[in-house]
Design a protein around this motif. Structure first.
Motif, PDB file in Angstrom:
ATOM      1  N   ARG A 143      -2.284   3.680   9.844  1.00 56.82           N
ATOM      2  CA  ARG A 143      -1.251   3.277   8.883  1.00 56.82           C
ATOM      3  C   ARG A 143      -1.150   4.350   7.799  1.00 56.82           C
ATOM      4  O   ARG A 143      -1.752   5.419   7.928  1.00 56.82           O
ATOM      5  N   GLY A 145      -2.130   4.049   4.619  1.00 55.62           N
ATOM      6  CA  GLY A 145      -3.241   3.957   3.675  1.00 55.62           C
ATOM      7  C   GLY A 145      -3.616   2.503   3.501  1.00 55.62           C
ATOM      8  O   GLY A 145      -3.090   1.627   4.199  1.00 55.62           O
ATOM      9  N   THR A 146      -4.488   2.222   2.548  1.00 59.55           N
ATOM     10  CA  THR A 146      -4.894   0.836   2.334  1.00 59.55           C
ATOM     11  C   THR A 146      -3.868   0.065   1.516  1.00 59.55           C
ATOM     12  O   THR A 146      -3.641  -1.122   1.736  1.00 59.55           O
ATOM     13  N   ASP A 147      -3.242   0.723   0.540  1.00 64.15           N
ATOM     14  CA  ASP A 147      -2.187   0.099  -0.256  1.00 64.15           C
ATOM     15  C   ASP A 147      -1.326   1.207  -0.850  1.00 64.15           C
ATOM     16  O   ASP A 147      -1.566   2.398  -0.610  1.00 64.15           O
ATOM     17  N   SER A 148      -0.327   0.821  -1.635  1.00 63.63           N
ATOM     18  CA  SER A 148       0.628   1.803  -2.150  1.00 63.63           C
ATOM     19  C   SER A 148       0.008   2.796  -3.125  1.00 63.63           C
ATOM     20  O   SER A 148       0.594   3.853  -3.387  1.00 63.63           O
ATOM     21  N   LEU A 151      -2.434   6.170  -0.552  1.00 63.89           N
ATOM     22  CA  LEU A 151      -1.727   6.643   0.635  1.00 63.89           C
ATOM     23  C   LEU A 151      -2.348   7.971   1.071  1.00 63.89           C
ATOM     24  O   LEU A 151      -1.968   9.028   0.597  1.00 63.89           O
ATOM     25  N   THR A 174       1.199  -0.007   4.849  1.00 66.82           N
ATOM     26  CA  THR A 174      -0.208   0.058   4.447  1.00 66.82           C
ATOM     27  C   THR A 174      -0.965  -1.138   5.013  1.00 66.82           C
ATOM     28  O   THR A 174      -0.362  -2.094   5.535  1.00 66.82           O
TER      29      THR A 174
END
Length: 323
Positions: A143, A145-148, A151, A174
């Motif tokens: 994906r 990244g883990t969150d916005s 990234l 994410t």
């Protein structure tokens, strides 16, 4: 518009994404028959102690499936992942895919799937270990990244290529998003510009128009279709034809949908055994029914718990009306 994953020629860019509980051998075979250029098997744990479970045995069954046989493995320990890769190659895998894209909690709790995006050094170690363990191509699905706020796909993509990964599949969300919101293709475009290996875009590709837009926007080598293929395996030929010629081919007729559904239910019964196959067929019946006119969406079919009754219902109440 073909490209290669290692020595394997991928004839066109429209591919089936791996989905646990969906892309079993019968559905992969169906999607390939109806136009998918490539399909990856359901996610397998790297825990080899699970090899005796029925679920794992079914997921490792590739008998009669056209190649290349691509097997996806998941885990967080480099050595265990390397061992799992070797085992699957000995069982017929021609390509090993590493799962770092699954956002589900039960996977993330084990620091597997997209949860690994928080640990780029561990990702690099896993990629290196798996590539070194086998002689077949190794790919990575990930994906953004883990969150916005985190990234890191660019770093992970570059490390993966340096480790010897043969192709990269990127879902444009994410981990935290799971399947909510919209896929973001901007970072996928950046990654494609930075790498020399094939990059395949994934996320929200649900029509020929969207497919062309994503290819044009990202410059990627291929596209992976996931949820939009559930009950709609014709989407692969629809997209491929549109990309090649600009022609939009007709939706399948009611008769074609029902004939395909009948054969797929029968294949599920034969693959899993009638009792288990009957249970597995219900979600496919629901998905295929969504493609049908309202008068053919018989809810009673979802209540049947005996395999022969499923097939007889389709024969008597559905096929007979569209013959």
């Amino acid at each position: 518009m073909y490209f290669h994953i290692g020595p394997y020629k991928i004839e066109h860019p429209v591919m089936l994404a791996p989905m646990a509980g969906v892309t079993d051998r019968p559905y992969r075979q169906l999607c390939k028959q109806l136009g998918a250029s490539y399909a990856v098997g359901e996610m397998l744990s790297c825990d080899l102690s699970l090899l005796k479970t029925a679920k794992t045995r079914f997921r490792m069954n590739h008998e009669g499936e056209p190649g290349p046989i691509a097997v996806q493995i998941a885990g967080s320990d480099p050595k265990a992942m390397a061992d799992a890769a070797r085992h699957n190659v000995s069982n017929g895998a021609q390509i090993i895919d590493i799962n770092m894209g699954c956002p589900q909690k039960k996977v993330a709790r084990k620091r597997c799937g997209s949860a690994l995006m928080a640990y780029p050094e561990q990702i690099k170690a896993i990629c290196e270990a798996v590539v070194d363990a086998v002689t077949v191509p190794v790919t990575l699905k990930t994906r953004l990244g883990t969150d916005s706020h985190h990234l890191n796909i660019e770093r992970i993509a570059q490390d993966a290529e340096s480790a010897g990964i043969a192709a990269l599949f990127v879902h444009g969300r994410t981990q935290r998003q799971k399947y909510t919101g919209k896929a973001d293709y901007g970072l996928i475009k950046t990654v494609k510009q930075q790498l020399n290996i094939p990059v395949i875009a994934n996320g929200d590709i649900d029509s020929p128009n969207k497919a062309r837009h994503v290819l044009n926007e990202t410059g990627c080598d291929g596209l992976m279709v996931g949820r939009a293929a559930q009950g709609n395996p014709w989407i692969f030929s629809q997209i491929h034809t549109y990309l090649m010629s600009g022609e939009k081919i007709s939706r399948p007729t009611t008769a074609q949908i029902m004939t395909t559904l009948y054969q797929h239910v029968l294949n599920l019964h034969q693959f899993y055994g009638v009792a288990r196959g009957c249970r597995m067929a219900k979600k496919h019946i629901k998905w295929f029914s969504a493609q049908l006119p309202a008068e053919f969406r018989f809810r009673e079919l979802l209540t049947l718990d005996e395999g022969r009754a499923q097939l007889q219902f389709i024969e008597q109440h559905l096929l007979s009306q569209v013959a």
